[in-house]
Design a protein around this motif. Structure first.
Motif, PDB file in Angstrom:
ATOM      1  N   GLY A 149      -1.249 -18.510  76.590  1.00 45.04           N
ATOM      2  CA  GLY A 149      -1.685 -19.689  77.298  1.00 45.04           C
ATOM      3  C   GLY A 149      -0.522 -20.556  77.728  1.00 45.04           C
ATOM      4  N   GLN A 150      -0.816 -21.857  77.822  1.00 40.21           N
ATOM      5  CA  GLN A 150       0.180 -22.805  78.306  1.00 40.21           C
ATOM      6  C   GLN A 150       1.393 -22.885  77.386  1.00 40.21           C
ATOM      7  OE1 GLN A 150      -1.469 -26.668  78.880  1.00 40.21           O
ATOM      8  NE2 GLN A 150       0.281 -27.453  80.041  1.00 40.21           N
ATOM      9  N   LEU A 151       1.183 -22.737  76.075  1.00 42.10           N
ATOM     10  CA  LEU A 151       2.306 -22.781  75.144  1.00 42.10           C
ATOM     11  C   LEU A 151       3.242 -21.591  75.321  1.00 42.10           C
ATOM     12  CD1 LEU A 151       0.473 -23.986  71.891  1.00 42.10           C
ATOM     13  CD2 LEU A 151       1.746 -25.343  73.571  1.00 42.10           C
ATOM     14  N   ALA A 152       2.740 -20.482  75.857  1.00 44.18           N
ATOM     15  CA  ALA A 152       3.571 -19.305  76.098  1.00 44.18           C
ATOM     16  C   ALA A 152       4.198 -19.311  77.486  1.00 44.18           C
ATOM     17  CB  ALA A 152       2.748 -18.035  75.909  1.00 44.18           C
ATOM     18  N   GLY A 153       3.940 -20.342  78.275  1.00 46.36           N
ATOM     19  CA  GLY A 153       4.535 -20.430  79.596  1.00 46.36           C
ATOM     20  C   GLY A 153       3.707 -19.858  80.716  1.00 46.36           C
ATOM     21  N   VAL A 154       2.421 -19.568  80.475  1.00 48.42           N
ATOM     22  CA  VAL A 154       1.556 -19.042  81.532  1.00 48.42           C
ATOM     23  C   VAL A 154       1.191 -20.180  82.477  1.00 48.42           C
ATOM     24  CG1 VAL A 154      -0.625 -17.894  82.043  1.00 48.42           C
ATOM     25  CG2 VAL A 154       0.678 -17.257  80.010  1.00 48.42           C
ATOM     26  N   GLU A 155       1.294 -19.929  83.782  1.00 51.28           N
ATOM     27  CA  GLU A 155       1.022 -20.933  84.800  1.00 51.28           C
ATOM     28  C   GLU A 155      -0.235 -20.565  85.583  1.00 51.28           C
ATOM     29  OE1 GLU A 155       4.381 -21.432  87.289  1.00 51.28           O
ATOM     30  OE2 GLU A 155       5.830 -21.463  85.635  1.00 51.28           O
ATOM     31  N   PRO A 156      -0.966 -21.554  86.083  1.00 59.43           N
ATOM     32  CA  PRO A 156      -2.111 -21.250  86.948  1.00 59.43           C
ATOM     33  C   PRO A 156      -1.654 -20.529  88.206  1.00 59.43           C
ATOM     34  CG  PRO A 156      -2.201 -23.518  86.159  1.00 59.43           C
ATOM     35  CD  PRO A 156      -0.855 -22.991  85.793  1.00 59.43           C
TER      36      PRO A 156
END
Length: 305
Positions: A149-156
């Motif tokens: 998710g966001q904590l792993a650096g995944v971007e929309p």
């Protein structure tokens, strides 16, 4: 005469033969003689064999209930042992079946991971590995959830690939999870390039197409050079997908005289239903230079008053 004075002994007339003591001594001597004779000369062996032969049927009949009882107990014990052995064999077969399934799954996952590692080496865009944990519960959409998710650096908007090609696009990002909309979703579209002709187009999701879902090239002229088997890749003009990623392959082309556009059906090259391990790419738009600000128009000289 009182009863106590009566003489109860036998009369002398009835007293015949040797006395009891003499008979006892005679029989004892006879028994001793027979024992010694039998021990030394086995004189009673034929008699013993004859008696054993005569008494064998009686002995056999007397032993039958005991043998039947023993055989019955042995039968039930063997039956119980056989049932326990069969239960143990079925349990071991179940365990071996589970292990065989796990081994096949591990082999399949290892093959997918090897392909992903090879894909990661060929990609020039930064990417990170993720795992599909479950499908969403909405029956009208085709989406999956990833464990990054966001904590792993995944971007929309990040592209998502498996070992074969583009799987979909990240549409929602949570702190620990992210939602990916598959290419076969009805609301998903991706710019593609026909690798044979170089023509660009847009592929839309078609959940009802093919087995489990497909894609469709819309608004393509009926005279366009599109053939079955053409490979479609990302064109890279959208600023999200890197150019050259495999997307789909044309499976059927329908041209109608009453329509100016052809119906072109495609099958995605990615594994839409069974993908487990994927790669989440960084959107290309993050690496593009910022759009320059428009320059103000210069005042006109010599205009009308």
């Amino acid at each position: 005469m009182p009863l106590g004075t009566l003489d109860r002994s036998a009369p002398t007339l009835f007293k015949q033969g040797p006395s009891p003591l003499a008979r006892l001594a005679l029989y004892s001597a006879l028994a001793l003689f027979l024992m010694v004779a039998d021990t030394r000369f086995r004189v009673t062996e034929p008699l013993r064999q004859a008696m054993a032969t005569v008494l064998y049927p009686l002995q056999w009949l007397a032993l039958q209930p005991v043998e039947l009882a023993g055989k019955g107990a042995g039968y039930f014990q063997s039956l119980q042992a056989a049932q326990q052995g069969a239960d143990e064999a079925r349990r071991q077969m179940a365990v071996l079946s589970v292990r065989a399934g796990e081994s096949e799954q591990l082999l399949r996952e290892n093959a997918e991971l090897r392909k992903l590692l090879d894909l990661r080496e060929r990609l020039t865009t930064p990417a990170q590995a993720a795992q599909v944990i479950y499908d969403t519960a909405d029956p009208y959409t085709r989406r999956v959830m990833l464990d990054r998710g966001q904590l792993a650096g995944v971007e929309p908007g990040a592209p998502v690939m498996d070992a074969s090609g583009v799987l979909g696009q990240v549409t929602r990002v949570f702190p620990m999870l992210s939602e990916v909309t598959l290419l076969i979703d009805r609301d998903q579209a991706i710019p593609v390039l026909n690798l044979r002709t170089g023509a660009r187009s847009v592929a839309y999701g078609d959940p009802a197409g093919g087995q489990g879902g497909g894609m469709e090239l819309r608004f393509t002229p009926a005279a366009a050079d599109v053939k079955e088997g053409d490979l479609l890749t990302t064109s890279g003009v959208d600023g999200l997908y890197p150019a050259g990623l495999p997307v789909a392959r044309v499976v059927r082309v329908e041209r109608r005289a009453d329509s100016a556009f052809a119906r072109i059906y495609c099958a995605p090259v990615a594994q839409m239903d069974g993908a487990r391990h994927v790669m989440v790419l960084k959107p290309v738009v993050a690496d593009l230079p910022e759009r320059p600000e428009p320059t103000p128009a210069a005042p006109r000289r010599g205009g009308r008053k």
